[in-house]
Design a protein around this motif. Structure first.
Motif, PDB file in Angstrom:
ATOM      1  N   MET A  97       0.817  -1.206   0.000  1.00 55.78           N
ATOM      2  CA  MET A  97       0.000   0.000   0.000  1.00 55.78           C
ATOM      3  C   MET A  97       0.859   1.268   0.000  1.00 55.78           C
ATOM      4  N   TYR A  98       1.964   1.223   0.715  1.00 57.96           N
ATOM      5  CA  TYR A  98       2.873   2.375   0.746  1.00 57.96           C
ATOM      6  C   TYR A  98       3.415   2.640  -0.656  1.00 57.96           C
ATOM      7  N   LEU A  99       3.863   1.574  -1.320  1.00 57.74           N
ATOM      8  CA  LEU A  99       4.418   1.710  -2.670  1.00 57.74           C
ATOM      9  C   LEU A  99       3.340   2.091  -3.683  1.00 57.74           C
ATOM     10  N   ALA A 100       2.112   1.610  -3.459  1.00 52.12           N
ATOM     11  CA  ALA A 100       1.003   1.966  -4.350  1.00 52.12           C
ATOM     12  C   ALA A 100       0.765   3.468  -4.330  1.00 52.12           C
ATOM     13  N   ASN A 101       0.940   4.081  -3.180  1.00 51.44           N
ATOM     14  CA  ASN A 101       0.789   5.528  -3.081  1.00 51.44           C
ATOM     15  C   ASN A 101       1.915   6.274  -3.784  1.00 51.44           C
ATOM     16  N   LYS A 102       2.950   5.542  -4.163  1.00 55.44           N
ATOM     17  CA  LYS A 102       4.039   6.090  -4.975  1.00 55.44           C
ATOM     18  C   LYS A 102       3.859   5.691  -6.440  1.00 55.44           C
ATOM     19  N   ARG A 103       2.665   5.181  -6.768  1.00 57.89           N
ATOM     20  CA  ARG A 103       2.278   4.787  -8.128  1.00 57.89           C
ATOM     21  C   ARG A 103       3.017   3.546  -8.620  1.00 57.89           C
ATOM     22  N   ILE A 104       3.406   2.680  -7.699  1.00 60.42           N
ATOM     23  CA  ILE A 104       4.053   1.416  -8.042  1.00 60.42           C
ATOM     24  C   ILE A 104       3.026   0.292  -7.895  1.00 60.42           C
ATOM     25  N   LYS A 105       2.859  -0.514  -8.940  1.00 60.64           N
ATOM     26  CA  LYS A 105       1.910  -1.633  -8.883  1.00 60.64           C
ATOM     27  C   LYS A 105       2.603  -2.833  -8.234  1.00 60.64           C
ATOM     28  N   VAL A 106       2.069  -3.227  -7.071  1.00 58.12           N
ATOM     29  CA  VAL A 106       2.697  -4.273  -6.269  1.00 58.12           C
ATOM     30  C   VAL A 106       1.745  -5.436  -6.026  1.00 58.12           C
ATOM     31  N   ALA A 107       2.253  -6.647  -6.261  1.00 55.42           N
ATOM     32  CA  ALA A 107       1.552  -7.864  -5.853  1.00 55.42           C
ATOM     33  C   ALA A 107       2.350  -8.448  -4.693  1.00 55.42           C
ATOM     34  N   ASN A 108       1.703  -9.190  -3.817  1.00 64.14           N
ATOM     35  CA  ASN A 108       2.471  -9.848  -2.760  1.00 64.14           C
ATOM     36  C   ASN A 108       1.955 -11.269  -2.547  1.00 64.14           C
ATOM     37  N   LEU A 109       2.869 -12.115  -2.150  1.00 72.21           N
ATOM     38  CA  LEU A 109       2.567 -13.537  -2.047  1.00 72.21           C
ATOM     39  C   LEU A 109       3.156 -14.120  -0.769  1.00 72.21           C
ATOM     40  N   PRO A 110       2.313 -14.673   0.106  1.00 70.68           N
ATOM     41  CA  PRO A 110       2.843 -15.332   1.313  1.00 70.68           C
ATOM     42  C   PRO A 110       3.407 -16.706   0.960  1.00 70.68           C
ATOM     43  N   LEU A 111       4.526 -17.031   1.550  1.00 72.75           N
ATOM     44  CA  LEU A 111       5.144 -18.347   1.320  1.00 72.75           C
ATOM     45  C   LEU A 111       4.863 -19.236   2.520  1.00 72.75           C
ATOM     46  N   VAL A 112       4.160 -20.319   2.253  1.00 71.36           N
ATOM     47  CA  VAL A 112       3.761 -21.266   3.296  1.00 71.36           C
ATOM     48  C   VAL A 112       4.183 -22.672   2.853  1.00 71.36           C
ATOM     49  N   PRO A 113       4.865 -23.437   3.712  1.00 67.07           N
ATOM     50  CA  PRO A 113       5.355 -24.767   3.322  1.00 67.07           C
ATOM     51  C   PRO A 113       4.278 -25.692   2.755  1.00 67.07           C
ATOM     52  N   GLU A 114       3.057 -25.555   3.234  1.00 66.19           N
ATOM     53  CA  GLU A 114       1.990 -26.451   2.791  1.00 66.19           C
ATOM     54  C   GLU A 114       1.394 -26.078   1.428  1.00 66.19           C
ATOM     55  N   VAL A 115       1.779 -24.901   0.911  1.00 67.77           N
ATOM     56  CA  VAL A 115       1.203 -24.420  -0.351  1.00 67.77           C
ATOM     57  C   VAL A 115       2.312 -24.246  -1.391  1.00 67.77           C
ATOM     58  N   LYS A 116       2.162 -24.920  -2.502  1.00 57.45           N
ATOM     59  CA  LYS A 116       3.139 -24.805  -3.579  1.00 57.45           C
ATOM     60  C   LYS A 116       3.033 -23.433  -4.232  1.00 57.45           C
ATOM     61  N   PRO A 117       4.143 -22.703  -4.386  1.00 57.96           N
ATOM     62  CA  PRO A 117       4.083 -21.376  -5.030  1.00 57.96           C
ATOM     63  C   PRO A 117       3.542 -21.495  -6.452  1.00 57.96           C
ATOM     64  N   PRO A 118       2.816 -20.491  -6.911  1.00 57.50           N
ATOM     65  CA  PRO A 118       2.251 -20.534  -8.269  1.00 57.50           C
ATOM     66  C   PRO A 118       3.339 -20.462  -9.338  1.00 57.50           C
ATOM     67  N   LYS A 119       3.039 -21.001 -10.481  1.00 59.64           N
ATOM     68  CA  LYS A 119       4.021 -21.034 -11.586  1.00 59.64           C
ATOM     69  C   LYS A 119       4.417 -19.629 -12.023  1.00 59.64           C
ATOM     70  N   GLU A 120       3.499 -18.649 -11.845  1.00 62.81           N
ATOM     71  CA  GLU A 120       3.783 -17.268 -12.259  1.00 62.81           C
ATOM     72  C   GLU A 120       5.003 -16.698 -11.543  1.00 62.81           C
ATOM     73  N   LEU A 121       5.252 -17.178 -10.320  1.00 70.56           N
ATOM     74  CA  LEU A 121       6.394 -16.671  -9.557  1.00 70.56           C
ATOM     75  C   LEU A 121       7.710 -16.979 -10.266  1.00 70.56           C
ATOM     76  N   PHE A 122       7.753 -18.083 -10.973  1.00 70.96           N
ATOM     77  CA  PHE A 122       8.981 -18.500 -11.649  1.00 70.96           C
ATOM     78  C   PHE A 122       9.014 -18.040 -13.106  1.00 70.96           C
ATOM     79  N   GLN A 123       7.896 -17.483 -13.570  1.00 70.26           N
ATOM     80  CA  GLN A 123       7.831 -16.963 -14.933  1.00 70.26           C
ATOM     81  C   GLN A 123       8.177 -15.483 -14.995  1.00 70.26           C
ATOM     82  N   ALA A 124       7.948 -14.772 -13.894  1.00 65.72           N
ATOM     83  CA  ALA A 124       8.213 -13.335 -13.857  1.00 65.72           C
ATOM     84  C   ALA A 124       9.715 -13.071 -13.823  1.00 65.72           C
ATOM     85  N   PRO A 125      10.165 -11.921 -14.353  1.00 69.70           N
ATOM     86  CA  PRO A 125      11.588 -11.563 -14.276  1.00 69.70           C
ATOM     87  C   PRO A 125      12.042 -11.530 -12.821  1.00 69.70           C
ATOM     88  N   LYS A 126      13.151 -12.170 -12.526  1.00 76.09           N
ATOM     89  CA  LYS A 126      13.594 -12.285 -11.130  1.00 76.09           C
ATOM     90  C   LYS A 126      13.887 -10.931 -10.489  1.00 76.09           C
TER      91      LYS A 126
END
Length: 274
Positions: free
Chosen positions: A163-192
């Motif tokens: 939200m802080y960065l959004a107020n600076k006009r930066i589009k931010v997504a966020n993703l919690p990492l939990v051992p029981e949930v496999k990260p989505p494929k998009e995380l590995f497709q986006a530029p590192k």
């Protein structure tokens, strides 16, 4: 020029002329002036353009309405329309003078500032809506659209940072990492370089989670705040960050604002290298 000619209103601006046109049409509506022809002349930033407008306008039943921030151009417009006996209205000049007296300082005299302010406002609104939509991994598709994606375990300030960065006009997504949930494929497709891992000291996280449980009226001994659970989550997070190959920021002893400034610095550095 004869009085029975169809009225023509020239709208002259050193920017795109939206402000002047809105004012002119608002006033003309009070006269049911449906037969009036409006001719908008945008980006009139030199005397030659103004001279051409005035020379054309003298042959018609015309009015020249203008928004010019340059004092020299305003003065020339006023002088030349008076010389050719053309009705003219300086929409911006009197307001500039009044504000100059109010603030006791000179205006910037930069055309198009209202539009720039509007664009900045709408970009901020878009970024805030984006942060809400793609908060907490709700829709992993946002990772591929984001300017930056924050990943980390729970309670590493991902949402406040977004939200802080959004107020600076930066589009931010966020993703919690939990051992029981496999990260989505998009995380590995986006530029590192557009992914940032948030890491934290386990003892600091333990304290934060205990306080969080208290505010929820839950026991601090819950699995969420147990050290073995925290270590397991942090290890999982570390492995994902290594797999993605993204940069990290340690948020253990940083305020949200401080972390946000570091992220902004990283984004600017990335943009300079593109």
């Amino acid at each position: 020029m004869t009085p029975d000619q169809t009225p023509i209103c020239y709208i002259v601006s050193d920017s795109i002329g939206e402000t002047a046109e809105l004012v002119v049409k608002a006033v003309s509506s009070q006269f049911n002036a449906q037969d009036c022809e409006f001719r908008r002349i945008p980006y009139a930033n030199d005397i030659e353009t103004i001279k051409e407008v005035v020379q054309e306008a003298q042959h018609f039943n015309s009015l020249v309405a203008y928004t010019l921030v340059d004092p020299e151009l305003r003065e020339y417009m006023e002088k030349s329309t008076r010389e050719y006996r053309i009705q003219s209205v300086d929409i911006m000049g009197p307001m500039l003078t009044s504000f100059q007296k109010l603030y006791k300082k000179s205006p910037k005299l930069e055309p198009g500032l209202v539009r720039k302010l509007d664009e900045s406002y709408f970009k901020r609104v878009d970024a805030i809506e984006f942060a809400v939509k793609y908060d907490d991994g709700k829709d992993p598709r946002g990772i591929l659209q984001a300017d930056v994606t924050l990943i980390g375990v729970s309670r590493t300030s991902k949402t406040p940072l977004s939200m802080y960065l959004a107020n600076k006009r930066i589009k931010v997504a966020n993703l919690p990492l939990v051992p029981e949930v496999k990260p989505p494929k998009e995380l590995f497709q986006a530029p590192k370089e557009k992914i940032i891992g948030l890491v934290i000291d386990p003892y600091k996280l333990n304290d934060i989670r205990k306080e969080r449980l208290k505010t929820l009226g839950l026991r601090s001994q819950a699995n969420y705040a147990k050290m073995d659970r925290i270590l397991s989550e942090l290890e999982f997070c570390e492995n994902i960050i290594k797999e993605v190959g993204c940069p990290t920021i340690d948020v253990s002893n940083r305020a949200v604002e401080e972390t946000a400034q570091k992220i902004l610095h990283m984004i600017r550095g990335r943009e300079e290298n593109e």
